[in-house]
Each structure stands twice: as C-alpha cells, then as structure tokens.
Design a protein around this motif. Sequence first.
Motif, PDB file in Angstrom:
ATOM      1  N   GLU A 185      10.390   3.005  -0.290  1.00  0.00           N
ATOM      2  CA  GLU A 185      10.304   1.822  -0.845  1.00  0.00           C
ATOM      3  C   GLU A 185      10.817   0.096  -0.270  1.00  0.00           C
ATOM      4  OE1 GLU A 185      13.674   0.828  -4.707  1.00  0.00           O
ATOM      5  OE2 GLU A 185      12.439   3.002  -4.535  1.00  0.00           O
ATOM      6  N   ALA A 186      12.173   0.597   0.443  1.00  0.00           N
ATOM      7  CA  ALA A 186      12.766  -0.193   1.982  1.00  0.00           C
ATOM      8  C   ALA A 186      11.451  -0.745   2.641  1.00  0.00           C
ATOM      9  CB  ALA A 186      13.203   0.783   2.382  1.00  0.00           C
ATOM     10  N   PHE A 187      10.645   0.048   2.975  1.00  0.00           N
ATOM     11  CA  PHE A 187       9.498  -0.852   4.028  1.00  0.00           C
ATOM     12  C   PHE A 187       8.758  -1.756   3.473  1.00  0.00           C
ATOM     13  CE2 PHE A 187       9.623   4.074   5.346  1.00  0.00           C
ATOM     14  CZ  PHE A 187      10.107   4.076   6.066  1.00  0.00           C
ATOM     15  N   TYR A 188       8.583  -2.184   2.051  1.00  0.00           N
ATOM     16  CA  TYR A 188       8.006  -2.818   2.091  1.00  0.00           C
ATOM     17  C   TYR A 188       8.161  -4.372   1.839  1.00  0.00           C
ATOM     18  CZ  TYR A 188       8.627  -4.462  -3.138  1.00  0.00           C
ATOM     19  OH  TYR A 188       8.697  -4.657  -4.407  1.00  0.00           O
ATOM     20  N   THR A 189      10.049  -4.778   1.643  1.00  0.00           N
ATOM     21  CA  THR A 189      10.591  -5.691   1.876  1.00  0.00           C
ATOM     22  C   THR A 189      10.683  -6.056   3.287  1.00  0.00           C
ATOM     23  OG1 THR A 189      12.816  -4.010   1.389  1.00  0.00           O
ATOM     24  CG2 THR A 189      11.673  -5.188  -0.187  1.00  0.00           C
ATOM     25  N   GLN A 190      10.380  -5.566   4.154  1.00  0.00           N
ATOM     26  CA  GLN A 190      10.331  -5.836   5.442  1.00  0.00           C
ATOM     27  C   GLN A 190       9.318  -6.953   6.251  1.00  0.00           C
ATOM     28  OE1 GLN A 190      10.091  -2.239   8.043  1.00  0.00           O
ATOM     29  NE2 GLN A 190      12.553  -1.296   7.281  1.00  0.00           N
ATOM     30  N   SER A 191      10.436  -7.804   6.880  1.00  0.00           N
ATOM     31  CA  SER A 191       9.402  -9.559   6.466  1.00  0.00           C
ATOM     32  C   SER A 191       8.126  -8.062   7.990  1.00  0.00           C
ATOM     33  CB  SER A 191      10.189 -10.374   7.366  1.00  0.00           C
ATOM     34  OG  SER A 191      10.338 -10.154   8.444  1.00  0.00           O
ATOM     35  N   SER A 192       8.575  -7.726   8.717  1.00  0.00           N
ATOM     36  CA  SER A 192       7.630  -7.448   9.872  1.00  0.00           C
ATOM     37  C   SER A 192       6.503  -7.041   9.204  1.00  0.00           C
ATOM     38  CB  SER A 192       8.455  -6.617  10.967  1.00  0.00           C
ATOM     39  OG  SER A 192       8.996  -5.777  10.118  1.00  0.00           O
ATOM     40  N   ASN A 193       6.347  -5.817   7.770  1.00  0.00           N
ATOM     41  CA  ASN A 193       5.494  -5.090   7.187  1.00  0.00           C
ATOM     42  C   ASN A 193       4.375  -5.996   6.898  1.00  0.00           C
ATOM     43  OD1 ASN A 193       3.833  -2.416   7.053  1.00  0.00           O
ATOM     44  ND2 ASN A 193       4.872  -3.156   4.510  1.00  0.00           N
ATOM     45  N   GLU A 194       3.154  -5.812   7.402  1.00  0.00           N
ATOM     46  CA  GLU A 194       1.942  -6.139   6.436  1.00  0.00           C
ATOM     47  C   GLU A 194       1.056  -5.927   4.831  1.00  0.00           C
ATOM     48  OE1 GLU A 194       0.292  -8.852   8.479  1.00  0.00           O
ATOM     49  OE2 GLU A 194       2.072 -10.452   9.008  1.00  0.00           O
ATOM     50  N   SER A 195       1.391  -4.272   5.480  1.00  0.00           N
ATOM     51  CA  SER A 195       0.783  -3.918   4.554  1.00  0.00           C
ATOM     52  C   SER A 195       0.574  -2.632   3.986  1.00  0.00           C
ATOM     53  CB  SER A 195      -0.553  -2.501   5.970  1.00  0.00           C
ATOM     54  OG  SER A 195      -1.021  -3.373   7.186  1.00  0.00           O
ATOM     55  N   LEU A 196       0.238  -2.454   2.961  1.00  0.00           N
ATOM     56  CA  LEU A 196       0.420  -0.874   1.980  1.00  0.00           C
ATOM     57  C   LEU A 196      -0.943   0.109   2.256  1.00  0.00           C
ATOM     58  CD1 LEU A 196       1.638  -0.164  -0.761  1.00  0.00           C
ATOM     59  CD2 LEU A 196      -0.473  -1.027  -1.926  1.00  0.00           C
ATOM     60  N   LEU A 197       0.411   1.256   2.664  1.00  0.00           N
ATOM     61  CA  LEU A 197      -0.690   2.310   3.342  1.00  0.00           C
ATOM     62  C   LEU A 197      -1.425   2.628   1.343  1.00  0.00           C
ATOM     63  CD1 LEU A 197      -2.704   3.949   5.236  1.00  0.00           C
ATOM     64  CD2 LEU A 197      -0.165   5.357   5.055  1.00  0.00           C
ATOM     65  N   VAL A 198      -2.809   3.393   1.417  1.00  0.00           N
ATOM     66  CA  VAL A 198      -3.281   3.773   0.080  1.00  0.00           C
ATOM     67  C   VAL A 198      -3.761   5.041   0.801  1.00  0.00           C
ATOM     68  CG1 VAL A 198      -4.739   3.339  -1.557  1.00  0.00           C
ATOM     69  CG2 VAL A 198      -3.329   2.026  -0.672  1.00  0.00           C
ATOM     70  N   VAL A 199      -3.978   6.578   0.285  1.00  0.00           N
ATOM     71  CA  VAL A 199      -4.357   7.539   0.987  1.00  0.00           C
ATOM     72  C   VAL A 199      -4.534   8.571   0.121  1.00  0.00           C
ATOM     73  CG1 VAL A 199      -3.658   9.296   2.197  1.00  0.00           C
ATOM     74  CG2 VAL A 199      -2.627   7.634   2.304  1.00  0.00           C
ATOM     75  N   PHE A 200      -5.229   8.524   0.016  1.00  0.00           N
ATOM     76  CA  PHE A 200      -6.996   9.601  -1.305  1.00  0.00           C
ATOM     77  C   PHE A 200      -6.491  10.977   0.018  1.00  0.00           C
ATOM     78  CE2 PHE A 200      -9.221   5.852  -2.191  1.00  0.00           C
ATOM     79  CZ  PHE A 200      -8.895   5.985  -3.689  1.00  0.00           C
ATOM     80  N   THR A 201      -6.526  12.386  -1.457  1.00  0.00           N
ATOM     81  CA  THR A 201      -6.308  13.453  -0.833  1.00  0.00           C
ATOM     82  C   THR A 201      -8.022  14.800  -0.161  1.00  0.00           C
ATOM     83  OG1 THR A 201      -4.096  13.959  -1.493  1.00  0.00           O
ATOM     84  CG2 THR A 201      -5.066  15.787  -1.310  1.00  0.00           C
ATOM     85  N   ALA A 202      -8.209  14.879   0.152  1.00  0.00           N
ATOM     86  CA  ALA A 202      -9.257  15.708   0.861  1.00  0.00           C
ATOM     87  C   ALA A 202      -9.359  17.059   0.129  1.00  0.00           C
ATOM     88  CB  ALA A 202      -9.299  15.836   2.435  1.00  0.00           C
ATOM     89  N   ALA A 203     -10.222  17.906   0.032  1.00  0.00           N
ATOM     90  CA  ALA A 203     -10.368  19.354  -0.128  1.00  0.00           C
ATOM     91  C   ALA A 203      -8.964  19.914  -0.141  1.00  0.00           C
ATOM     92  CB  ALA A 203     -11.946  19.361  -0.192  1.00  0.00           C
ATOM     93  N   GLN A 204      -9.496  20.487  -1.338  1.00  0.00           N
ATOM     94  CA  GLN A 204      -8.288  21.908  -1.249  1.00  0.00           C
ATOM     95  C   GLN A 204      -9.136  23.425  -1.530  1.00  0.00           C
ATOM     96  OE1 GLN A 204      -5.198  20.977  -1.364  1.00  0.00           O
ATOM     97  NE2 GLN A 204      -5.566  18.980  -0.498  1.00  0.00           N
ATOM     98  N   PHE A 205      -8.849  23.310  -0.771  1.00  0.00           N
ATOM     99  CA  PHE A 205     -10.114  24.963  -0.572  1.00  0.00           C
ATOM    100  C   PHE A 205      -9.081  26.415  -1.144  1.00  0.00           C
ATOM    101  CE2 PHE A 205     -13.071  22.452   1.584  1.00  0.00           C
ATOM    102  CZ  PHE A 205     -14.287  22.551   0.362  1.00  0.00           C
TER     103      PHE A 205
END
Length: 390
Positions: free
Chosen positions: A45-65
């Motif tokens: 939450e604190a990172f997305y307001t930083q002016s130096s940051n331009e990206s939102l990291l979206v992560v999916f999860t691989a198989a859970q064997f």
Amino acid sequence: MKQKAHPKFSYNTVDEFIQNFTFRNGVHTIWLGNQQSLALLVQGEAFYTQSSNESLLVVFTAAQFDRTDKEPPFFSGVGLARSLELPLLAIADPTLSLSDTLPIAWYAGSQYCPNLPQKLSTLITHVSALTRLKLLIVGGSGAGFASLVQAMCLDEEATICVWNPQTDIMNYSQTYVDMYYETAFENHPLPDGHMHKVDTAGIKGEKRIVYLQNISDWHTQKHCLPFFKCFTLNKYGRSTFIDSAGKVAFHFGDWGKGHVVPPYLLLEALIKTLAQSHNAALASMFLESQGTKAQPYLFEKGKGLFPFRIETSLEDRVLSLQCSFLEGEEDPFQYAFYLMDGKERVDTKWYTAENHVRFTLPPKIRQIKVVVFVKDQLETVISKQFTIKG
C-alpha cells in the motif's frame, strides 16, 4: 499449515468490489455465488503512492502439487514484491477450493464461474485504473498460462512475463487435465468461449510479452514452440528472439534438467527491469548480458549463418569430415551428412549426436561434395555444402 493473517475485506459481488475497493493491504474476497469466492491479496500500500513507481505487479500462482496441511487461497509474489518495493495484486485460483486434492486449474474457470478469465480482467483493469499504475503480470507454468490468457482478455496496455508456461491445457498431463475438468465442470458441458488455449490472434491492444523457457523442459516442444512459431522473430545474441516491433521476446535458458524454474535472482532482476521500462527489447538485452553458461546456442532460421569449423581429410578413397563448434563449449546439436556426386546424392548419414562422418567414395565419383545439416535444440536446421578437392 496456517497462512499469515492479513486484514480481511469482503464484497458480495464484483460490482460491489468495483464500487468500494481501495488499495489497502489485506485479503479482499469477492463472493461469486454457489459457495465460491475469489480472493485477492493486496500488498505494498505504501509503495503505490511513490512517484518513482509506475508498475502494479500482478501475480498468479502455479500448481500446488503438495496440498498436505495447506488450505486455499494460495498466493504468490509476496517476497518478490517486497524485495522490489512494488505494489502487489496476487490472485488465488477459486477453482482449487472445489477439491482438497486438485493441484492446478489454470484460472480457466468452472461451472460456477465459467467466465473467470474475463472476470479477472475486469478486476485487474479496475485496480490498475484506480492506482494509475501500468500492469506487469507474471507467472510460471500454469500461472504462466493464466498470465498469457490475460493478453487476450485485457483491452489496455500490459507487460506480461512468463516462464515455462503451458499454452494449451489439452497438451498438459492427461491425469491433471482430467482431474481439472471432472472437478470444475463434472458432467456439465463446457461453456462457449472456454479458454483452454492461448491464441496469438486473440491478443488485444498494446501487449508486451517476455517468455522464458528452459530448453530441456518437455514444455519446449509441447507448449513453447507452437506459440513461438506464430511470431516473426529475429535472433538477438545466443538464445533470445524478438519481433521487429520489440514487443515479444523469447529467451531460452539451460537452468537444469526438465521443468526447472529460472534462477530466482535472474527473475527478480528481469522483473525489476520490466517494472522500470515495460520494454521487451531492453529485457532481451538484459537476459543476453547474463553470460553464456546457461544460454544454449540457437540458430536463426533462414539466415544462413554456419558457426562451425569443418575439418576434412581424404585418404585411400575414405573421406573423413568433422564439425567443430565454439571452442570449449558443450555440443548439444544433431548432425546429418550427404555425400554428393555433383547434384546426385550417393550416400547419407542421418541425424545423430556425432559431429563426424566417414564416407567410402564410390569408384567413379567425379565431383565430390558434402552437405552438412545441423539441428539445434529447437529443431531449427542450418546447412552448408562443401566441395572436396581430391
């Protein structure tokens, strides 16, 4: 095993989520009906307001064997996002909650949520618009499939980074394919538009794709190459290919035997590069700068480069020929040889790993030529013809 406790937020519908969501750290659960819910983990939450940051990291999860003592929802990317100081939207696959043993569902939906990929694109789009951040979507293996599917569902700009992904569910292990469909749809017919395959023709808008593939993984032949061959690509360096627009890049590595994930530090540095640039060409330059030890030498189809030294000898009508590759490096290629009399082929040695051949010349051969064929680990073939004086 209990997961770390996070603040919890609940929404009765997708519309309610869109109306009320704010980017707050915690697990945001959206009820889908039929006792199913979709869980999103927000972090940074604190990172997305930083002016130096331009990206939102979206992560999916691989198989859970191994699901022993594990309960859904399953999230990935927490440590990566924290290390890179990126805001994170991690997405759990709701279909895994339908069974205690189902390891993989590709975020492809179920009878209770048949349009899951499209629903995810709506949610991802909303979070991106709310935060005013560019999308950087990542995942490996089954999560790589889910990431690539978003290239077909999202209308807006996005950068997608995947490693060893599936590109067609039907080309995965039949045991797990059957388990998924029996669990997710039981005896119900598949819905129209069910996304089981990544279709390059369906990729929408401004998308940049960086695709990493371990060369000895069976996914190379079954999943990567059918996708790879859909693009017109130029070779960059030893083992990277990029399209002329600089939007799609493939990098082949040798990180171990089989379905092996690229080294964590490599992925971390690559994702950092993409978060700062959203540029597939720069990502290619970075990958090729990491040294040659884990980079197979691959050919560029139709370019005619023949990086081999040929040594020949002719004695008592026995022609010996040997191909030598880059000095001091392992030779991973397959070789075939034609013995020619002018334009007529008179003897053949079919593909083997042996880089040498011995031909006994026929009595009346007049114009001795040899054609050498070399096949790389992607089955791209280059060839060269030599005239032998003797």
